[in-house]
Design a protein around this motif. Structure first.
Motif, PDB file in Angstrom:
ATOM      1  N   SER A 264      33.811 -38.434 -97.098  1.00 57.41           N
ATOM      2  CA  SER A 264      33.804 -37.098 -96.513  1.00 57.41           C
ATOM      3  C   SER A 264      32.554 -36.915 -95.656  1.00 57.41           C
ATOM      4  O   SER A 264      31.441 -37.151 -96.127  1.00 57.41           O
ATOM      5  N   GLY A 278      31.869 -33.878 -99.883  1.00 58.91           N
ATOM      6  CA  GLY A 278      32.725 -34.281-100.993  1.00 58.91           C
ATOM      7  C   GLY A 278      32.578 -35.758-101.279  1.00 58.91           C
ATOM      8  O   GLY A 278      31.976 -36.505-100.496  1.00 58.91           O
ATOM      9  N   PHE A 284      33.176 -31.403-105.098  1.00 58.79           N
ATOM     10  CA  PHE A 284      32.700 -30.958-103.793  1.00 58.79           C
ATOM     11  C   PHE A 284      31.357 -30.292-104.044  1.00 58.79           C
ATOM     12  O   PHE A 284      31.224 -29.436-104.914  1.00 58.79           O
ATOM     13  N   VAL A 303      37.476 -35.763-102.838  1.00 59.64           N
ATOM     14  CA  VAL A 303      37.449 -35.194-101.489  1.00 59.64           C
ATOM     15  C   VAL A 303      37.067 -36.294-100.508  1.00 59.64           C
ATOM     16  O   VAL A 303      35.917 -36.729-100.459  1.00 59.64           O
ATOM     17  N   ALA A 307      35.295 -30.832 -94.761  1.00 60.76           N
ATOM     18  CA  ALA A 307      35.543 -29.401 -94.926  1.00 60.76           C
ATOM     19  C   ALA A 307      35.309 -28.643 -93.619  1.00 60.76           C
ATOM     20  O   ALA A 307      34.856 -29.205 -92.616  1.00 60.76           O
ATOM     21  N   VAL A 316      38.241 -26.610 -98.162  1.00 60.67           N
ATOM     22  CA  VAL A 316      38.170 -27.989 -98.633  1.00 60.67           C
ATOM     23  C   VAL A 316      39.569 -28.479 -98.989  1.00 60.67           C
ATOM     24  O   VAL A 316      40.348 -27.735 -99.589  1.00 60.67           O
ATOM     25  N   SER A 318      41.718 -31.841-100.869  1.00 57.34           N
ATOM     26  CA  SER A 318      41.464 -32.966-101.765  1.00 57.34           C
ATOM     27  C   SER A 318      42.657 -33.909-101.816  1.00 57.34           C
ATOM     28  O   SER A 318      43.753 -33.584-101.350  1.00 57.34           O
ATOM     29  N   SER A 350      41.646 -33.393 -93.157  1.00 52.82           N
ATOM     30  CA  SER A 350      40.555 -32.441 -92.956  1.00 52.82           C
ATOM     31  C   SER A 350      41.119 -31.177 -92.322  1.00 52.82           C
ATOM     32  O   SER A 350      41.867 -31.249 -91.340  1.00 52.82           O
TER      33      SER A 350
END
Length: 412
Positions: A264, A278, A284, A303, A307, A316, A318, A350
């Motif tokens: 992430s 994340g 997160f 994650v 974000a 966010v 996942s 995302s």
């Protein structure tokens, strides 16, 4: 009496899953590239000026994070298809079939859209029509999301090179050689291009001639993208370490270990001195940008996406297939949406934010428009599957009850 009660409960559950969704306002400001701008801020704060529907669009393959320009949403997929949709209702404007999978987000500049493909080409298309303008062949797949600055497009390739091309005709300005694939999306700041490589290095390269300013070796592959504020760059690696580096020298300012792989990319909130990231640890996390002090960490499931900030909240997604809207100061959940309803969960891309709307795709080829102002999600295709499963289970329970009743009568 019990049988009638079971029928009533089943009817209520089915009605719940079939409830209609509302309409949401959105902003007319563009989100033209991965994480919105060259510094990868992943933030947009504009007043809404129209009312699009919450909608669902179905295509094939694993989707990329989308971008928006002039109220058109663009995204690619592992099927090699680049789609252009109307933000208002999700209707198709055009699509373009590339020769390989598309894994990186496209980037828009002026009237054109650019993206890389698994067939090793970087494509330039007319964003209004989808007509091909030019394409440039590299030595391997392109998984990196490009960045554009002053008419030059920068992107990495699995052929171990970072390229700088003229956006007008695809002519190469320079290339920079590393020792492994480049999947990181480059970030541009103060005359330099910053990116990571699978060779374990974070690089700073001169934007004018492609010469190396510095390289910091992390010891593990770096596939995330840098986020920059002033003279500090924030970036995670597959070894679980999250770094804050000085952009001028590459010197470490602080590190924080997230205890698992970081795929992430970071999101920054300079107003609150917070960096969000994340990891595959299932959390997160919010850290203080100044010294890496932990502010809060929330369990969301792994994650691997990046974000997006949304006012006082952060959005966010996942790998559990859930989208969360969290209060950015406390990590407290404000709203969540799971289009797969637990049964058909699929990792989400995302997200991007557009006024009060949130857009994200999943690994099953679905692009969702969600309405945060009314706390409702797009009309997921899985809703009908879940409803059908409930009906089948309910019908089975009734059949079982009838069968048991007949057996009791026979035994009397």
């Amino acid at each position: 009496m019990v049988e009638k009660k079971n029928i009533f409960i089943g009817f209520i559950i089915a009605c719940f899953f079939m409830s209609p969704l509302a309409i949401a306002p959105a902003s007319a400001t563009d989100w033209p590239m991965f994480q919105e701008d060259l510094n990868h801020s992943a933030y947009l704060d504009e007043a809404s000026d129209f009312n699009p529907d919450a909608w669902l669009f179905q295509t094939k393959g694993i989707l990329t994070s989308p971008v928006i320009s002039d109220k058109i949403l663009y995204f690619g997929s592992s099927s090699g298809l680049l789609n252009a949709l109307n933000v208002n209702d999700g209707s198709s404007v055009w699509n373009y079939q590339a020769g390989g999978n598309i894994t990186g987000s496209p980037v828009i500049a002026g009237d054109d859209i650019y993206f890389g493909s698994g067939d090793s080409y970087l494509y330039a298309l007319d964003k209004k029509t989808g007509d091909e303008l030019w394409k440039y062949k590299t030595g391997n797949s392109i998984e990196s999301s490009p960045a554009i600055d002053n008419g030059i497009i920068y992107f990495g390739s699995d052929d171990q090179r970072l390229y700088a091309l003229n956006t007008t005709n695809g002519a190469m300005k320079w290339e920079f050689q590393t020792t492994n694939a480049i999947k990181s999306a480059p970030t541009i700041s103060n005359g330099s291009v910053f990116f990571g490589s699978d060779d374990g290095n974070i690089y700073s390269v001169n934007i004018n001639n492609g010469t190396q300013n510095w390289a910091y070796n992390t010891g593990n592959a770096v596939e995330t993208s840098p986020a920059i504020n002033n003279t500090t760059m924030y970036m995670g690696t597959t070894n679980g370490n999250f770094y804050a580096l000085n952009t001028a020298t590459g010197a470490i300012l602080w590190t924080y270990n997230l205890n698992d792989t970081i795929k992430s990319s970071a999101v920054l909130d300079p107003n609150d001195n917070t960096v969000f990231v994340g990891s595959d640890s299932g959390n997160f996390t919010a850290l203080d940008m100044r010294d890496g002090t932990l502010k809060w960490s929330v369990n969301t499931g792994n994650v691997e996406s990046t974000a997006a900030l949304m006012g006082d909240n952060i959005v966010v997604t996942s790998t559990t297939g859930t989208l969360y809207v969290l209060n950015k100061y406390s990590g407290k959940e404000v709203w969540s949406y799971m289009p797969g309803y637990y049964v058909f969960n699929s990792p989400l891309t995302s997200p991007i934010v557009y006024g009060d709307d949130i857009f994200a795709g999943d690994n099953n080829g679905n692009m969702y428009a969600m309405d945060f102002s009314r706390k409702v999600g797009a009309p997921s295709m899985y809703l009908y599957y879940v409803a059908a499963i409930i009906i089948v289970i309910f019908a089975g329970l009734i059949a079982l009850r009838v069968l048991m009743g007949r057996r009791r009568k026979k035994g009397e």
